[in-house]
Motif scaffolding. Structure first.
Motif, PDB file in Angstrom:
ATOM      1  N   ILE A  86     -36.737 -16.185 -58.692  1.00  0.00           N
ATOM      2  CA  ILE A  86     -37.030 -15.419 -57.473  1.00  0.00           C
ATOM      3  C   ILE A  86     -38.289 -15.910 -56.765  1.00  0.00           C
ATOM      4  N   THR A  87     -39.158 -16.609 -57.473  1.00  0.00           N
ATOM      5  CA  THR A  87     -40.400 -17.057 -56.837  1.00  0.00           C
ATOM      6  C   THR A  87     -40.392 -18.530 -56.466  1.00  0.00           C
ATOM      7  N   GLY A  88     -39.336 -19.249 -56.824  1.00  0.00           N
ATOM      8  CA  GLY A  88     -39.348 -20.656 -56.493  1.00  0.00           C
ATOM      9  C   GLY A  88     -37.993 -21.260 -56.216  1.00  0.00           C
ATOM     10  N   LEU A  89     -37.012 -20.879 -56.994  1.00  0.00           N
ATOM     11  CA  LEU A  89     -35.715 -21.544 -56.890  1.00  0.00           C
ATOM     12  C   LEU A  89     -34.865 -21.036 -55.734  1.00  0.00           C
ATOM     13  N   VAL A  90     -34.888 -19.729 -55.500  1.00  0.00           N
ATOM     14  CA  VAL A  90     -34.033 -19.167 -54.447  1.00  0.00           C
ATOM     15  C   VAL A  90     -34.819 -18.360 -53.430  1.00  0.00           C
ATOM     16  N   SER A  91     -36.121 -18.396 -53.542  1.00  0.00           N
ATOM     17  CA  SER A  91     -36.935 -17.573 -52.657  1.00  0.00           C
ATOM     18  C   SER A  91     -36.748 -17.984 -51.214  1.00  0.00           C
ATOM     19  N   PRO A  92     -36.883 -17.078 -50.274  1.00  0.00           N
ATOM     20  CA  PRO A  92     -37.092 -15.653 -50.535  1.00  0.00           C
ATOM     21  C   PRO A  92     -35.786 -14.929 -50.851  1.00  0.00           C
ATOM     22  N   LEU A  93     -35.959 -13.780 -51.491  1.00  0.00           N
ATOM     23  CA  LEU A  93     -34.821 -12.911 -51.790  1.00  0.00           C
ATOM     24  C   LEU A  93     -34.290 -12.286 -50.503  1.00  0.00           C
ATOM     25  N   PRO A  94     -33.103 -11.693 -50.564  1.00  0.00           N
ATOM     26  CA  PRO A  94     -32.606 -10.957 -49.385  1.00  0.00           C
ATOM     27  C   PRO A  94     -33.608  -9.885 -48.965  1.00  0.00           C
ATOM     28  N   LYS A  95     -33.545  -9.478 -47.703  1.00  0.00           N
ATOM     29  CA  LYS A  95     -34.484  -8.465 -47.201  1.00  0.00           C
ATOM     30  C   LYS A  95     -34.310  -7.133 -47.899  1.00  0.00           C
ATOM     31  N   LYS A  96     -33.079  -6.842 -48.332  1.00  0.00           N
ATOM     32  CA  LYS A  96     -32.833  -5.591 -49.043  1.00  0.00           C
ATOM     33  C   LYS A  96     -31.824  -5.848 -50.153  1.00  0.00           C
ATOM     34  N   ILE A  97     -32.141  -5.361 -51.351  1.00  0.00           N
ATOM     35  CA  ILE A  97     -31.199  -5.431 -52.467  1.00  0.00           C
ATOM     36  C   ILE A  97     -30.958  -4.003 -52.951  1.00  0.00           C
ATOM     37  N   ILE A  98     -29.696  -3.619 -52.975  1.00  0.00           N
ATOM     38  CA  ILE A  98     -29.308  -2.282 -53.433  1.00  0.00           C
ATOM     39  C   ILE A  98     -28.642  -2.427 -54.794  1.00  0.00           C
ATOM     40  N   PHE A  99     -29.214  -1.763 -55.780  1.00  0.00           N
ATOM     41  CA  PHE A  99     -28.637  -1.757 -57.124  1.00  0.00           C
ATOM     42  C   PHE A  99     -27.856  -0.462 -57.293  1.00  0.00           C
ATOM     43  N   MET A 100     -26.535  -0.571 -57.342  1.00  0.00           N
ATOM     44  CA  MET A 100     -25.681   0.606 -57.517  1.00  0.00           C
ATOM     45  C   MET A 100     -25.473   0.850 -59.008  1.00  0.00           C
ATOM     46  N   GLY A 101     -25.508   2.123 -59.417  1.00  0.00           N
ATOM     47  CA  GLY A 101     -25.310   2.462 -60.821  1.00  0.00           C
ATOM     48  C   GLY A 101     -26.549   2.259 -61.662  1.00  0.00           C
ATOM     49  N   TRP A 102     -27.720   2.340 -61.027  1.00  0.00           N
ATOM     50  CA  TRP A 102     -28.984   2.060 -61.722  1.00  0.00           C
ATOM     51  C   TRP A 102     -29.219   3.007 -62.906  1.00  0.00           C
ATOM     52  N   SER A 103     -28.892   4.277 -62.764  1.00  0.00           N
ATOM     53  CA  SER A 103     -29.151   5.222 -63.862  1.00  0.00           C
ATOM     54  C   SER A 103     -28.349   4.849 -65.105  1.00  0.00           C
ATOM     55  N   GLU A 104     -27.129   4.343 -64.905  1.00  0.00           N
ATOM     56  CA  GLU A 104     -26.326   3.869 -66.038  1.00  0.00           C
ATOM     57  C   GLU A 104     -26.997   2.668 -66.700  1.00  0.00           C
ATOM     58  N   LEU A 105     -27.489   1.749 -65.876  1.00  0.00           N
ATOM     59  CA  LEU A 105     -28.153   0.563 -66.410  1.00  0.00           C
ATOM     60  C   LEU A 105     -29.407   0.952 -67.188  1.00  0.00           C
ATOM     61  N   GLU A 106     -30.157   1.926 -66.663  1.00  0.00           N
ATOM     62  CA  GLU A 106     -31.371   2.375 -67.364  1.00  0.00           C
ATOM     63  C   GLU A 106     -31.039   2.959 -68.733  1.00  0.00           C
ATOM     64  N   LYS A 107     -29.906   3.663 -68.817  1.00  0.00           N
ATOM     65  CA  LYS A 107     -29.480   4.214 -70.117  1.00  0.00           C
ATOM     66  C   LYS A 107     -29.107   3.096 -71.085  1.00  0.00           C
ATOM     67  N   ASN A 108     -28.395   2.094 -70.576  1.00  0.00           N
ATOM     68  CA  ASN A 108     -27.918   1.001 -71.427  1.00  0.00           C
ATOM     69  C   ASN A 108     -29.011   0.004 -71.792  1.00  0.00           C
ATOM     70  N   LEU A 109     -29.906  -0.266 -70.849  1.00  0.00           N
ATOM     71  CA  LEU A 109     -30.920  -1.310 -71.037  1.00  0.00           C
ATOM     72  C   LEU A 109     -32.298  -0.836 -70.561  1.00  0.00           C
ATOM     73  N   PRO A 110     -32.863   0.176 -71.219  1.00  0.00           N
ATOM     74  CA  PRO A 110     -34.129   0.741 -70.713  1.00  0.00           C
ATOM     75  C   PRO A 110     -35.271  -0.275 -70.641  1.00  0.00           C
ATOM     76  N   ARG A 111     -35.403  -1.127 -71.634  1.00  0.00           N
ATOM     77  CA  ARG A 111     -36.490  -2.104 -71.638  1.00  0.00           C
ATOM     78  C   ARG A 111     -36.289  -3.121 -70.515  1.00  0.00           C
ATOM     79  N   ASP A 112     -35.066  -3.600 -70.365  1.00  0.00           N
ATOM     80  CA  ASP A 112     -34.799  -4.628 -69.361  1.00  0.00           C
ATOM     81  C   ASP A 112     -34.941  -4.102 -67.939  1.00  0.00           C
ATOM     82  N   THR A 113     -34.565  -2.839 -67.708  1.00  0.00           N
ATOM     83  CA  THR A 113     -34.732  -2.295 -66.356  1.00  0.00           C
ATOM     84  C   THR A 113     -36.215  -2.180 -66.005  1.00  0.00           C
ATOM     85  N   LYS A 114     -37.049  -1.853 -66.979  1.00  0.00           N
ATOM     86  CA  LYS A 114     -38.496  -1.798 -66.716  1.00  0.00           C
ATOM     87  C   LYS A 114     -39.033  -3.180 -66.371  1.00  0.00           C
TER      88      LYS A 114
END
Length: 98
Positions: free
Chosen positions: A47-75
């Motif tokens: 994100i800082t060199g290979l494909v930068s810049p990122l899109p202006k907006k990124i929407i993560f759908m289903g985030w609460s499910e991801l937080e339950k499944n991968l709490p450390r990785d979401t942090k």
């Protein structure tokens, strides 16, 4: 992302159950190169060199499910994205965790 930033990218993370699945999804949706290392150091490099810049907006759908499944990785991912905006203010992106 070529040289033009896509304005909005939506990433459905609701069915992601493993860290590997998450990295493969990010690689696909954010157009990371084939050699992307599928770990958080590689994510930062991407994100800082290979494909930068990122899109202006990124929407993560289903985030609460991801937080339950991968709490450390979401942090870690949120911290990377927050650092991206802090370190590269001219590339600032909006991140929505729905």
């Amino acid at each position: 992302m070529n040289n033009e930033r896509e304005s909005i990218v939506t990433i459905d993370v609701s069915n992601v159950e493993t860290k590997n699945q998450l990295h493969l999804l990010l690689k696909e949706k954010l157009e990371f190169p084939d050699f992307y290392g599928e770990n958080w150091d590689a994510f930062w490099d991407a994100i800082t060199g290979l494909v930068s810049p990122l899109p202006k907006k990124i929407i993560f759908m289903g985030w609460s499910e991801l937080e339950k499944n991968l709490p450390r990785d979401t942090k870690i991912m949120k911290e990377c994205l927050r650092n991206y905006n802090n370190d590269f203010p001219s590339w600032k992106s909006e991140f929505l965790f729905n």
